[in-house]
Design an enzyme around this catalytic site. Structure first.
Site, PDB file in Angstrom:
ATOM      1  N   LYS A  13     -11.259 -17.219  -4.397  1.00 19.68           N
ATOM      2  CA  LYS A  13     -11.634 -18.378  -5.231  1.00 19.68           C
ATOM      3  C   LYS A  13     -12.157 -17.904  -6.601  1.00 19.68           C
ATOM      4  O   LYS A  13     -11.897 -18.533  -7.628  1.00 19.68           O
ATOM      5  CB  LYS A  13     -12.683 -19.233  -4.514  1.00 19.68           C
ATOM      6  CG  LYS A  13     -12.134 -19.966  -3.306  1.00 19.68           C
ATOM      7  CD  LYS A  13     -11.349 -21.200  -3.717  1.00 19.68           C
ATOM      8  CE  LYS A  13     -10.646 -21.858  -2.549  1.00 19.68           C
ATOM      9  NZ  LYS A  13      -9.998 -23.125  -2.868  1.00 19.68           N
TER      10      LYS A  13
ATOM     11  N   SER B 129     -15.609 -22.623  -4.776  1.00 29.10           N
ATOM     12  CA  SER B 129     -16.470 -22.587  -3.601  1.00 29.10           C
ATOM     13  C   SER B 129     -17.797 -21.896  -3.855  1.00 29.10           C
ATOM     14  O   SER B 129     -17.889 -20.966  -4.665  1.00 29.10           O
ATOM     15  CB  SER B 129     -15.722 -21.831  -2.509  1.00 29.10           C
ATOM     16  OG  SER B 129     -16.572 -21.604  -1.422  1.00 29.10           O
TER      17      SER B 129
ATOM     18  N   TYR C  29     -12.316 -14.656   1.296  1.00 30.24           N
ATOM     19  CA  TYR C  29     -12.090 -16.040   0.875  1.00 30.24           C
ATOM     20  C   TYR C  29     -12.800 -16.325  -0.451  1.00 30.24           C
ATOM     21  O   TYR C  29     -12.201 -16.832  -1.405  1.00 30.24           O
ATOM     22  CB  TYR C  29     -12.587 -16.998   1.971  1.00 30.24           C
ATOM     23  CG  TYR C  29     -12.693 -18.420   1.503  1.00 30.24           C
ATOM     24  CD1 TYR C  29     -11.549 -19.144   1.192  1.00 30.24           C
ATOM     25  CD2 TYR C  29     -13.936 -19.030   1.350  1.00 30.24           C
ATOM     26  CE1 TYR C  29     -11.647 -20.452   0.736  1.00 30.24           C
ATOM     27  CE2 TYR C  29     -14.032 -20.337   0.904  1.00 30.24           C
ATOM     28  CZ  TYR C  29     -12.895 -21.036   0.592  1.00 30.24           C
ATOM     29  OH  TYR C  29     -12.995 -22.315   0.133  1.00 30.24           O
TER      30      TYR C  29
END
Ligand code: UDP
Length: 327
Positions: A143, A115, A139
């Site tokens: 990743k 991402s 988040y």
């Protein structure tokens, strides 16, 4: 045979569809916690969790899997800030379980959804693959950790991977049969279109005091079919002996939240009400990709290169499926 984890989710289901349209053999592996069985169509399907190493190893053997495309993950920036445990457990520990199952079964190739959130706040310039990775959200951090595992598994065990760092996935399949359907929905374009359909009173703008041209956050929106195409190119690359690598995937054009709302008003012909609200924690001001590396090395090129086309394809799905996959 390609196993797609999270193949019932938004990006996963579009990639499965694209792979099968090009004649590839695919098996979908998904726990259906956030995915939709309707999005899988008639592809072979195994209901399972990435923590279930035994089921993964059995599935790899049963379907003679030689490559994995790994989408299964929780992906909400806001939620990751309030419930980090859920993100570290599922995304990070879950990916370790998947990698271990691949090692045990001798599956060597992995295409992985990373991402833009791994970069964090980088300022105004175009983000290249060499920009520093300093995530501002949990988040994004998960990743980044997953990328790190893959790099170490390559060095130690020779597992080859391509990490694709998506910017903002948007739009829907050209058929209008599958599209974005999160519950609850948190992404900008579907929420704007829900407001257009009268399902919400308005679209809330998360902050207009960012250092951008109109004060609202700038993002790079990329069509889901263009993302799917990149996964297929990455698989071909690995199967032809390519070394492990990573690519940004975006259009290279940034649009502010206000500009996206304006485009949606134009596409739908509806005067969608908008209201400025507070900032959402974890949001960088600007995220825009340079995708030159994947263009140069894999010959990838976005086919949907205007925001109007992207929003119009999303509108085709949302206006015909106002309740997503539910009747
Ligand atoms: N956003 C917004 N209102 C919403 C949802 C999102 O203003 O109801 C903003 C959000 O702050 C971000 C951009 O729209 O700047 C894109 O957010 P989204 O959640 O779609 O994707 P993200 O960039 O977090 O991956």
């Amino acid at each position: 045979m390609i196993l797609v984890t999270g193949g019932a989710g938004y990006i996963g289901s579009h990639t499965v569809r694209e792979l099968r349209e090009r004649g590839a053999d695919v098996v979908v592996y998904d726990n259906l916690v956030t995915g939709h069985i309707e999005a899988v169509g008639d592809a072979p399907f195994v209901k399972g969790d990435i923590f279930d190493k035994k089921l993964l190893v059995e599935t790899f053997a049963k379907y003679k899997v030689d490559a994995v495309v790994h989408f299964a993950a929780f992906s909400l920036v806001g939620e990751s800030m309030t419930d980090p445990a859920k993100y570290y457990r599922n995304n990070v520990a879950g990916t370790l379980s998947l990698l271990d199952a691949m090692l045990e079964a001798g599956v060597k190739y992995l295409v992985f959804s990373s991402s833009a959130a791994t970069y964090g706040d980088t300022g105004d310039g175009l983000i290249t693959e060499e920009s520093p990775q300093r995530p501002t959200s949990v988040y994004g951090q998960t990743k980044l950790m997953m990328e790190q595992f893959m790099s170490d598994y390559d060095k130690a065990y020779g597992m080859k991977y391509v990490a694709l760092r998506y910017f903002n996935a948007a739009g829907a399949h050209r058929s209008g049969e599958i599209g974005e359907a999160h519950k609850p929905e948190s992404h900008l374009i579907p929420i704007i279109l829900q407001a257009a359909l009268g399902q919400r009173s308005h679209i809330g703008i998360f902050g207009d005091d960012y250092p951008t041209r109109d004060g609202t956050c700038i993002r790079d929106y990329i069509h889901i079919t263009d993302l799917a195409d990149a996964h297929i190119r990455a698989l071909d690359y690995l199967e032809n002996g390519g070394k492990s690598t990573y690519y940004n995937l975006g259009n290279g054009n940034g649009f502010s939240v206000k500009e996206v709302i304006e485009t949606a008003r134009k596409v739908t012909g509806i005067d969608i009400p908008a209201k400025v609200e507070g900032r959402r924690p974890g949001d960088p001001a600007t995220l825009v990709a340079s995708s030159d590396k994947i263009k140069r090395e894999l010959g990838w090129k976005p086919r949907y290169d205007t925001l109007e086309e992207i929003v119009a394809s999303a509108w085709k799905w949302h206006s015909t499926h106002p309740h997503g996959f539910e009747k």
